[in-house]
Design an enzyme around this catalytic site. Structure first.
Site, short mmCIF file in Angstrom:
data_model
loop_
_atom_site.label_atom_id
_atom_site.label_comp_id
_atom_site.label_asym_id
_atom_site.label_seq_id
_atom_site.Cartn_x
_atom_site.Cartn_y
_atom_site.Cartn_z
N GLU A 89 31.23 41.46 23.43
CA GLU A 89 32.48 42.09 23.81
C GLU A 89 33.66 41.12 23.73
O GLU A 89 33.50 39.91 23.88
CB GLU A 89 32.37 42.64 25.24
CG GLU A 89 31.27 43.68 25.37
CD GLU A 89 31.23 44.34 26.73
OE1 GLU A 89 30.46 45.29 26.89
OE2 GLU A 89 31.98 43.92 27.65
N CYS A 102 40.76 37.62 24.80
CA CYS A 102 39.67 36.99 25.54
C CYS A 102 38.42 37.11 24.67
O CYS A 102 37.91 38.22 24.45
CB CYS A 102 39.47 37.68 26.89
SG CYS A 102 38.13 37.00 27.88
N CYS A 109 24.34 34.87 28.14
CA CYS A 109 24.60 33.54 28.71
C CYS A 109 23.35 33.03 29.39
O CYS A 109 22.58 33.80 29.98
CB CYS A 109 25.75 33.63 29.72
SG CYS A 109 26.31 32.03 30.34
N CYS A 113 24.98 32.85 36.44
CA CYS A 113 25.85 32.94 37.61
C CYS A 113 25.62 34.28 38.29
O CYS A 113 25.61 35.33 37.63
CB CYS A 113 27.32 32.79 37.20
SG CYS A 113 27.73 31.17 36.52
N CYS A 116 28.11 37.37 37.89
CA CYS A 116 28.63 37.68 36.55
C CYS A 116 27.68 38.61 35.80
O CYS A 116 26.47 38.34 35.70
CB CYS A 116 28.82 36.38 35.77
SG CYS A 116 29.34 36.61 34.06
N GLU A 155 28.93 30.63 27.65
CA GLU A 155 29.46 29.33 28.05
C GLU A 155 29.82 28.54 26.79
O GLU A 155 28.94 28.13 26.04
CB GLU A 155 28.41 28.58 28.88
CG GLU A 155 28.65 27.10 29.07
CD GLU A 155 30.00 26.78 29.68
OE1 GLU A 155 30.77 26.04 29.03
OE2 GLU A 155 30.27 27.24 30.80
N SER A 186 37.43 28.01 28.67
CA SER A 186 36.93 28.11 30.04
C SER A 186 35.47 27.70 30.09
O SER A 186 34.66 28.15 29.27
CB SER A 186 37.08 29.54 30.56
OG SER A 186 36.53 29.67 31.85
N SER A 208 35.56 26.99 35.69
CA SER A 208 35.10 28.04 36.59
C SER A 208 34.52 27.37 37.83
O SER A 208 33.40 26.87 37.81
CB SER A 208 34.03 28.90 35.89
OG SER A 208 34.58 29.60 34.80
N HIS A 210 35.08 28.42 41.74
CA HIS A 210 34.62 29.49 42.65
C HIS A 210 34.13 29.01 44.00
O HIS A 210 33.99 29.83 44.92
CB HIS A 210 33.57 30.37 41.98
CG HIS A 210 33.94 30.82 40.61
ND1 HIS A 210 35.17 31.40 40.33
CD2 HIS A 210 33.29 30.74 39.42
CE1 HIS A 210 35.24 31.66 39.03
NE2 HIS A 210 34.12 31.27 38.46
N CYS A 326 37.35 40.18 34.55
CA CYS A 326 36.60 38.95 34.69
C CYS A 326 35.25 39.20 35.33
O CYS A 326 35.13 39.82 36.38
CB CYS A 326 37.40 37.98 35.55
SG CYS A 326 36.59 36.40 35.85
#
Length: 334
Positions: A89, A102, A109, A113, A116, A155, A186, A208, A210, A326
């Site tokens: 995407e 984006c 990934c 996380c 996510c 990532e 990022s 990132s 958090h 996000c």
């Protein structure tokens, strides 16, 4: 055939031309057709001789692929889904005169996380420079892109060789000639690669974060165990951020990570670094038990951080109704 010229560097195309005994200047001509003019077929490269075009076409294609699906949010945000074996995407956000793409760097990934959707989906493969740039190529033809953020699926530092090649093509004169100051990468932070990011590109960097408390960060971001945020910060401190290159820390505000202790941890961790903090509202994903802080709590958190000398802004949310915000990208047809 899938042996595309698109996505290759000038040096790679020069090697191809040399192997076919073509003049040295042919590589520059091909790059111009691929990246400046955006042709779909070698036959359209009309300043190459017919013999040269036929020779190239024997083993190569120019390349180019359209998305399988496009979704439009109520706020105008657009999401594109590309099929590269598995689904990838990309999101386009419109803000006055800015068109921000984006873009993804992996099919899924590995980092897992907890909050996510991409991380919960798992890892399905690396994206090639062709696959990464094909997204830019398509979107840029629809809406001239002003800014690129590698904040989609995956990532970037875990696919650094391919991401770096894509960036090289984006910023080089023989490629798209985009200023690296229009590109942000990022990363959750991979200690073996963070220095490569800093020294081999001039792009903006977003971390990132958090949570600045290591044991709590590890609970939501397993990468903290292998690449502790304090080690990442140590590397970042060695770099001069006083120029135009920007360092940002991304911080999703859950219902548990905006207390006084979290404020102090951020102050201690980021002391003396020229940076800013982007606070992000948590966007709900399927099968998730996480809850986001309410708007009043996020505003209070931002005010407290600013009062402590940490430049903090609240980032706008876009495309949540089409799962384009996000943390919501999961490579699923909807």
């Amino acid at each position: 055939m899938n042996n595309f010229l698109y996505g290759k560097t000038y040096d790679e195309i020069s090697v191809i031309c040399n192997s076919l005994s073509l003049p040295r200047y042919t590589a520059k001509q091909i790059c111009d057709w691929l990246y400046s003019k955006g042709v779909n077929h070698i036959s359209e490269m009309t300043n190459l001789s017919l013999k040269t075009r036929e020779l190239l076409s024997t083993n190569y294609e120019a390349g180019g692929q359209n998305p399988s699906l496009e979704l439009v949010s109520n706020d105008g945000t657009r999401k594109y889904i590309f099929t590269y074996g598995s689904l990838v995407e990309a999101v386009v956000i419109f803000d006055r005169d800015r068109v921000t793409l984006c873009i993804s760097s992996q099919k899924g990934c590995k980092l897992n996380c907890r909050f996510c959707a991409t991380g919960q989906q798992g890892y399905k493969g690396q994206m090639t420079p062709y696959e990464i740039l094909n997204i830019f190529r398509y979107v840029n033809k629809q809406f001239p892109v002003s800014n690129i953020v590698f904040m989609g699926m995956g990532e970037p530092l875990d696919n650094w060789q391919n991401v770096h090649q894509a960036i090289q093509i984006l910023v080089s004169d023989w490629g798209y000639g985009i200023s690296p100051r229009r590109i942000t990468i990022s990363t959750s932070g991979i200690k073996q690669r963070i220095n490569d990011l800093l020294t081999t590109t001039d792009c903006h960097v977003a971390i990132s974060l958090h949570n600045a408390i290591s044991r709590e960060r590890m609970e939501i971001m397993p990468i903290e165990k292998a690449s502790p945020i304090e080690q990442i910060i140590k590397t970042l401190r060695s770099y001069d951020w006083s120029g135009q290159r920007r360092l940002t820390f991304e911080y999703i505000v859950f219902d548990f990570n905006h207390t006084t202790a979290h404020i102090q941890a951020l102050v201690t961790l980021l002391k003396g670094i020229e940076c800013r903090i982007n606070l992000i509202r948590y966007h709900q994903t399927p099968n998730s038990n996480f809850k986001g802080a309410n708007n009043d709590a996020i505003l209070k958190f931002a005010n407290n951080l600013n009062a402590k000398g940490l430049r903090t802004i609240i980032r706008a949310s876009n495309g949540e109704d089409i799962f384009a915000a996000c943390g919501q990208l999961a490579g699923v047809m909807k």
